[in-house]
Scaffold this active site. Structure first.
Site, PDB file in Angstrom:
ATOM      1  CD1 TRP A   1      -1.970  -2.206   1.688  1.00 56.55           C
ATOM      2  CD2 TRP A   1      -3.137  -1.349   0.000  1.00 56.55           C
ATOM      3  NE1 TRP A   1      -2.797  -3.210   1.318  1.00 56.55           N
ATOM      4  CE2 TRP A   1      -3.493  -2.755   0.185  1.00 56.55           C
ATOM      5  CE3 TRP A   1      -3.335  -0.660  -1.171  1.00 56.55           C
ATOM      6  CZ2 TRP A   1      -4.570  -2.957  -0.462  1.00 56.55           C
ATOM      7  CZ3 TRP A   1      -4.401  -0.915  -1.702  1.00 56.55           C
ATOM      8  CH2 TRP A   1      -4.917  -2.301  -1.653  1.00 56.55           C
TER       9      TRP A   1
ATOM     10  CG  ASP B   1      -2.462   3.997   4.786  1.00 57.09           C
ATOM     11  OD1 ASP B   1      -3.445   3.885   5.537  1.00 57.09           O
ATOM     12  OD2 ASP B   1      -2.408   3.416   3.782  1.00 57.09           O
TER      13      ASP B   1
ATOM     14  CE  LYS C   1      -7.380  -3.164   6.480  1.00 47.26           C
ATOM     15  NZ  LYS C   1      -7.248  -4.094   5.502  1.00 47.26           N
TER      16      LYS C   1
END
Lengths: 356, 356
Positions: free
Chosen positions: A102, A169, A193
């Site tokens: 990511w 992030d 999440k």
């Protein structure tokens, strides 16, 4: 039978979030309306959005410190684009740490805008560790990192102190551990999440860093426009925001991040101890960089896989196969995962040892 | 008491969508997992996404005709940006019809990219009609229009035939009436009217028009990347997509767009007849451009407002006040609104006439 859900995300959420959100779909607050059919401009939903924004800041200890919380749509991947659009000057540069898939996606999107310096990368080691000892160019417009690498099971423990905006992030470990969150200027996280179901992204922005890039920013990508509109620049993802609020309320009632960190530490200690003790298994990530959310591990002898897979499935475990780029197994132990579920997994690992 | 929900969006959905989606939150398909906690890469969710994409094309009569359906995040407002990014050439131009607030928002975002010709506007008449008789520059890269103007209660009945891609924002009337949908090259629609709850956007793209702008497109904004990833370039908004599928399934079982169009026509006829008959009321939009979804109307004597407001509230009606830019009332009669609810409103209008 209720499963032991080890899915990497979307993932387990507290049962009360399922119960309350199902009820709100049938009749929201005894209004005679479903949460799915109310206007986002209704008093009820404005109250939900306001509380979610305030509670996110409160839980992170960022209230009254110049930050704004937004619940946007588009996923963290849209933030890969919004961050450089809002922060990278024309002809400027950005610094990125490449610690996983990511992070690498964020870098790719930033390169579209201008010079993007990758200060360090662990790609050559298949991202099994967090790069350290790197230097960030002092003339970068900002530094970007990814706190937790879901796929590889690594996590940044210490963040660099820099004289520039620090963007993080935190999609896969926000609200899971105590940090000084004031060290960040932008924090973003896909909800799916620790925060709620898929469909909204929390963005925390320190307001003073905005408006300095000199770029003309398309409205929908402009953090200042979203702040001005109180996170309702366009129709927000109503249900995902509501379910996120329920999850944040659950966390607050539990005692906040400090309380859940203790629970997470106990779960991690239990599972990593077994990974290290059990001669059939080995951890996939560098020990010092192990994630408190996603434990990646492998069988020393791949021939045991069929037996192990049958056993954990029989025990009601789901979502544990590793990502294809690492293989093996990945146990994602997000905030809502009870330690009892981790014990079930550890027991199956022990059973396998006795069996083979 | 269940309300007569006239909200302009998010809005009424079929009761079975509420029932089934609440059940899926508690236990999805007897899997022991909530729809909110399953992986978007799970077999179950991939099946949901595939069916939703196929069913959208089927209902629009676009199957096997070179179109792809995507369920994206970010709202129709993000499409305001994605359309020019994907279609407007460097140094090219785009043609836009300005028929309302959202059309105007799309124009604003397009101007960011290049020459944006507004072919006609009804702004001077507070958008109470659809501009007609305009000319579209033959060298435009595409033409953009908004089929239904939620705020103003107007709707395009005939679309221009053009030798260029035609893009239509159908957020507030998609799936409500029979059209030859092959006349469009891109159709996009925020889910939160006829398609589902807020949080996902349906984008229908004719593949052959893509890849011709010569621009480098950020990944998250690139339709080709989303198509290649089968609408899972990043984590999709799982629950909004699932609830949208349930709504599309309801529509298919009802008999599709042709069947719902008949019901919509009956509802419209009933309400517009009363607006035109009742001496206390007048329509706000030009008669020939009246929307089949949002009927805007005003009291001739504003002094009757307090009485009328008390009466419709007592009748269990909600969401009927007009948008601030039009005033008066707006009855949004989306697909899921039963004609019985429209009769309740008409009865209250008649009662008011008898009372004052």
């Amino acid at each position: 039978m209720k499963k032991h859900n080890y899915s990497a995300g979307p993932c387990i959420l507290p049962q009360e979030v399922f119960d309350k959100s199902a009820q709100a779909i049938l009749d929201f607050n005894e209004s005679g309306l479903s949460i799915l059919e109310i206007s986002h401009r209704s008093k009820d939903f404005v109250a939900i959005m306001d509380e979610a924004r305030a509670l996110a800041l409160e839980l992170l200890g960022l209230e009254g410190k110049g930050y704004q919380a937004l619940f946007l749509a588009g996923g963290a991947s849209l933030e890969f684009l919004m961050v450089p659009y809002n922060l990278m000057k024309e002809g400027g540069k950005a610094a990125y740490l490449d610690s996983g898939t990511w992070a690498s996606g964020a870098i790719k999107e930033a390169k579209f805008f201008g010079e993007t310096v990758v200060v360090a990368s662990s790609k050559d080691q298949n991202y099994n560790n967090i790069p350290k000892g790197y230097t960030v160019p002092t003339d970068a417009d900002y530094f970007h990192c990814t706190s937790n690498n879901t796929i590889f099971g690594t996590q940044i423990k210490d963040f660099p102190s820099l004289d520039m905006p620090v963007v993080c992030d935190m999609s896969s470990d926000i609200f899971s551990r105590v940090l000084d969150f004031t060290q960040f200027d932008i924090i973003y996280a896909g909800a799916q999440k620790n925060m709620g179901p898929a469909g909204t992204t929390l963005v925390i922005v320190k307001e003073e860093i905005l408006g300095k890039s000199g770029r003309t920013i398309p409205s929908i990508l402009d953090y200042e426009k979203h702040i001005k509109a109180e996170s309702m620049y366009n129709t927000p993802p109503v249900f995902p925001v509501y379910a996120s609020l329920l999850t944040l309320q659950w966390l607050k009632n539990l005692g906040g991040i400090a309380a859940v960190e203790k629970l997470n530490n106990a779960k991690d200690a239990l599972l990593y101890a077994e990974i290290d003790r059990n001669p059939l298994f080995k951890g996939a990530a560098a020990v010092e960089d192990r994630s408190n959310m996603n434990a990646t591990f492998l069988l020393n002898n791949p021939e045991h896989a069929a037996t192990f897979d049958t056993m954990w499935k029989a025990a009601g475990i789901s979502g544990i196969p590793g990502h294809r780029s690492v293989g093996g197994y990945r146990a994602s132990m997000y905030n809502a995962m009870p330690i009892e579920s981790v014990q079930v997994l550890v027991d199956v690992m022990k059973e396998l040892e006795n069996k083979v």
